[in-house]
Design a protein around this motif. Structure first.
Motif, short mmCIF file in Angstrom:
data_model
loop_
_atom_site.label_atom_id
_atom_site.label_comp_id
_atom_site.label_asym_id
_atom_site.label_seq_id
_atom_site.Cartn_x
_atom_site.Cartn_y
_atom_site.Cartn_z
N GLN A 21 -9.29 59.37 -58.98
CA GLN A 21 -8.47 58.17 -59.00
C GLN A 21 -8.30 57.68 -57.57
N GLU A 63 0.95 50.34 -69.33
CA GLU A 63 -0.45 50.74 -69.48
C GLU A 63 -1.03 50.12 -70.76
N LYS A 67 -3.82 46.73 -71.25
CA LYS A 67 -5.10 46.74 -71.99
C LYS A 67 -5.12 45.58 -73.01
N GLU A 96 -3.72 60.81 -63.17
CA GLU A 96 -4.85 61.41 -63.89
C GLU A 96 -4.37 62.09 -65.17
N ALA A 97 -3.29 62.85 -65.06
CA ALA A 97 -2.79 63.58 -66.23
C ALA A 97 -2.35 62.62 -67.33
N ASN A 98 -1.84 61.47 -66.95
CA ASN A 98 -1.34 60.52 -67.95
C ASN A 98 -2.35 59.42 -68.26
N LYS A 99 -3.55 59.58 -67.72
CA LYS A 99 -4.65 58.64 -67.98
C LYS A 99 -4.23 57.19 -67.75
N ILE A 100 -3.56 56.95 -66.63
CA ILE A 100 -3.15 55.59 -66.27
C ILE A 100 -4.33 54.90 -65.59
N THR A 101 -4.81 53.83 -66.19
CA THR A 101 -5.95 53.11 -65.61
C THR A 101 -5.55 51.71 -65.14
#
Lengths: 161, 202
Positions: A21, A63, A67, A96-101
């Motif tokens: 990230q 988040e 999307k 990363e752990a929470n998959k925040i993009t």
């Protein structure tokens, strides 16, 4: 020539492993640029930190909606106020752990009094807070506390028109 | 019509209270309070016979920013209580929202950190509302003038939460030094990132 080749190879391979990230570090000038953006979209700017439980609770809503509203005239920017000393040790692992993009940036100027007022005259520095604005349409709304998903959706719907 | 107007005004007032917009600022007269300390005793500012003023600090057990400032608040008390300005820390957080901020946990925090200043529980959140505190830590420096508590400074302790030694603007100390010298406080208000006060739901 050999050294050039070696240099090229080291540029290609030497940087690895890249962090999964990447996160943009910003200061006051970059913050001012975001706030003054002339782009005709609804900006949703959330101020948060990994150490703030209500911020962490509402982050998935941002988040999710980022999307949902992709390409639909809404631009989400999540500005982290984690301490600069904890970006690598805490913020990036959290994302990363929470998959925040979504678009996360981190504010590295911690002389808070020098910039809080630029975000909103009423803001005393509590987080989370969220600012919705579209400078092209003179739309501006400052939400001084945490948000539920339905409320965030309602605000976006309201100010997108 | 009058009734409608009254209701509207009441509504506005409630909205202002709910969002903390009625914040004390320098020059305002602060209210005294009567709040329970960690021994269960009720404490008011009027009980301090020797004080020239107070460093009222909205505080809690759980906020990482408060933890960063913990030693600094203790240092302020050690330095300024003998000069007439003791610290009074007040936890306004609702334990139903933030379980680590219960009165029992306050006792543990005070014991673990060795607090020698009063650490009070604003159980109804009325004091935080009245002062317009929005986050922890949030500092109000008050001074007695003609029997009234005048607000002299509202905001942060200094300008570097992460690293005390890197702070180059020590707002609270500068305000206190000015008051002790009998001078006007130069910077009477600052803002800083902190944990939002955990208000009661509903």
């Amino acid at each position: 020539m050999k050294s050039l080749l070696a240099a090229t190879i080291s540029v290609i391979f030497g940087l690895a492993p890249l962090p999964a990230q990447k996160i943009e570090k910003i200061g006051v000038p970059e913050l001012e640029k975001i706030l003054a953006s002339p782009e005709n979209v609804l900006h949703v700017v959330n101020f948060w930190a990994t150490w703030c439980p209500p911020c962490v609770t509402e982050l998935p809503y941002f988040e999710k909606l980022s999307k949902e509203y992709e390409g639909k005239g809404v631009k989400f920017i999540l500005i982290s106020l984690d301490f600069p000393s904890q970006i690598d040790s805490r913020l990036i692992p959290f994302l990363e752990a929470n998959k925040i993009t979504a678009d996360v940036r981190v504010m590295t100027n911690i002389d808070y009094n020098s910039w809080i007022e630029k975000v909103d005259a009423s803001w005393q520095g509590n987080i989370p807070v969220t600012l919705l604005f579209n400078n092209a349409n003179e739309i501006r709304y400052f939400h001084p506390e945490e948000l539920e998903e339905a409320k965030l959706r309602e605000l976006i719907t309201k100010y997108l028109q | 019509m009058k009734k409608y107007l009254f209701l509207s005004l009441a509504g506005l007032l409630m909205a202002a209270l709910a969002t903390g917009q009625s914040q004390y600022k320098a020059g305002d007269i602060a209210s005294d309070f009567s709040l329970k300390n960690i021994e269960g005793k009720m404490i008011s500012m009027s009980q301090y016979s020797d004080a020239d003023g107070f460093i009222v600090s909205f505080w809690c057990n759980t906020c990482p920013v408060v933890k960063k400032y913990d030693q600094r608040l203790q240092d302020l008390h050690a330095k300024y209580a003998p000069k007439g300005y003791p610290v009074i820390a007040i936890n306004p957080n609702d334990p139903a929202v933030s379980p680590g901020d219960s009165w029992e946990k306050m006792k543990e925090t005070a014991a673990a950190k060795g607090y020698v200043f009063e650490y009070l529980f604003d159980e109804t959140q009325e004091v935080a509302r009245k002062y317009g505190a929005t986050n922890t830590p949030h500092i109000y420096i008050l001074a007695w003038k003609d029997g009234k508590l005048v607000v002299e400074y509202v905001g942060a302790i200094d300008n570097n939460a992460d690293d005390a030694s890197a702070a180059d603007k020590k707002y609270a100390e500068e305000a206190l030094n000015s008051l002790i010298r009998g001078e006007k406080v130069a910077v009477a208000g600052t803002r800083a990132i902190g944990c939002t006060i955990k208000w009661k739901k509903g």
